[in-house]
Design a protein around this motif. Structure first.
Motif, PDB file in Angstrom:
ATOM      1  N   LYS A  65      35.615  32.026  39.670  1.00 26.14           N
ATOM      2  CA  LYS A  65      35.767  31.278  40.924  1.00 26.14           C
ATOM      3  C   LYS A  65      37.082  31.631  41.609  1.00 26.14           C
ATOM      4  CE  LYS A  65      36.354  26.589  42.643  1.00 26.14           C
ATOM      5  NZ  LYS A  65      36.495  25.208  42.277  1.00 26.14           N
ATOM      6  N   TRP A  66      38.177  31.623  40.885  1.00 27.32           N
ATOM      7  CA  TRP A  66      39.479  31.892  41.485  1.00 27.32           C
ATOM      8  C   TRP A  66      39.687  33.377  41.753  1.00 27.32           C
ATOM      9  CZ3 TRP A  66      41.870  28.073  37.575  1.00 27.32           C
ATOM     10  CH2 TRP A  66      41.708  26.771  38.055  1.00 27.32           C
ATOM     11  N   LEU A  67      38.963  34.223  41.065  1.00 26.23           N
ATOM     12  CA  LEU A  67      39.044  35.644  41.356  1.00 26.23           C
ATOM     13  C   LEU A  67      38.343  35.959  42.672  1.00 26.23           C
ATOM     14  CD1 LEU A  67      39.896  38.451  40.313  1.00 26.23           C
ATOM     15  CD2 LEU A  67      37.647  38.611  39.266  1.00 26.23           C
ATOM     16  N   LEU A  68      37.187  35.359  42.884  1.00 26.64           N
ATOM     17  CA  LEU A  68      36.425  35.625  44.096  1.00 26.64           C
ATOM     18  C   LEU A  68      36.992  34.924  45.326  1.00 26.64           C
ATOM     19  CD1 LEU A  68      32.796  35.452  42.698  1.00 26.64           C
ATOM     20  CD2 LEU A  68      34.185  37.476  43.180  1.00 26.64           C
ATOM     21  N   LYS A  69      37.484  33.717  45.162  1.00 30.48           N
ATOM     22  CA  LYS A  69      38.033  32.967  46.296  1.00 30.48           C
ATOM     23  C   LYS A  69      39.296  32.235  45.846  1.00 30.48           C
ATOM     24  CE  LYS A  69      36.786  29.995  49.995  1.00 30.48           C
ATOM     25  NZ  LYS A  69      35.776  29.915  50.999  1.00 30.48           N
ATOM     26  N   PRO A  70      40.450  32.908  45.910  1.00 33.88           N
ATOM     27  CA  PRO A  70      41.678  32.307  45.386  1.00 33.88           C
ATOM     28  C   PRO A  70      42.282  31.226  46.280  1.00 33.88           C
ATOM     29  CG  PRO A  70      42.122  34.485  46.250  1.00 33.88           C
ATOM     30  CD  PRO A  70      40.636  34.281  46.317  1.00 33.88           C
ATOM     31  N   ASN A  71      41.855  31.123  47.542  1.00 38.46           N
ATOM     32  CA  ASN A  71      42.380  30.128  48.485  1.00 38.46           C
ATOM     33  C   ASN A  71      43.890  30.237  48.669  1.00 38.46           C
ATOM     34  OD1 ASN A  71      39.857  29.082  49.027  1.00 38.46           O
ATOM     35  ND2 ASN A  71      39.987  27.604  47.357  1.00 38.46           N
TER      36      ASN A  71
END
Length: 84
Positions: A65-71
């Motif tokens: 999740k954080w790799l694809l969309k780190p925000n």
């Protein structure tokens, strides 16, 4: 995507080939044919395995999740120095 699914299928198929006939006979029904060596000695072994699986799945989900969309939207972030 086909290659990834085929690769995962082959890995899962290979895992079942690890146990020898003696280990298959001595393992509990749940693990029969999957693991090699002595089986679980108590129910606490199953509890530790389940907890480990839960932690691993949780870590995998959040890593992806954080790799694809780190925000990360801050323009001073170090990743923007690489993009320039």
């Amino acid at each position: 995507m086909k290659k990834a699914i085929t690769f995962l299928f082959l890995i899962l198929f290979e895992i079942t080939a690890f146990a020898c006939p003696v280990c298959k006979r001595n393992q509990p029904k749940v693990l029969r044919g999957i693991v090699h060596g002595p089986g679980p000695e108590s129910n606490w072994d199953y509890v530790s395995i389940v907890i480990t699986i839960i932690i691993t799945v949780f870590a995998l989900i959040y890593s992806v999740k954080w790799l694809l969309k780190p925000n990360e939207n801050n323009q001073d972030h170090i990743k923007y120095s690489i993009f320039k």
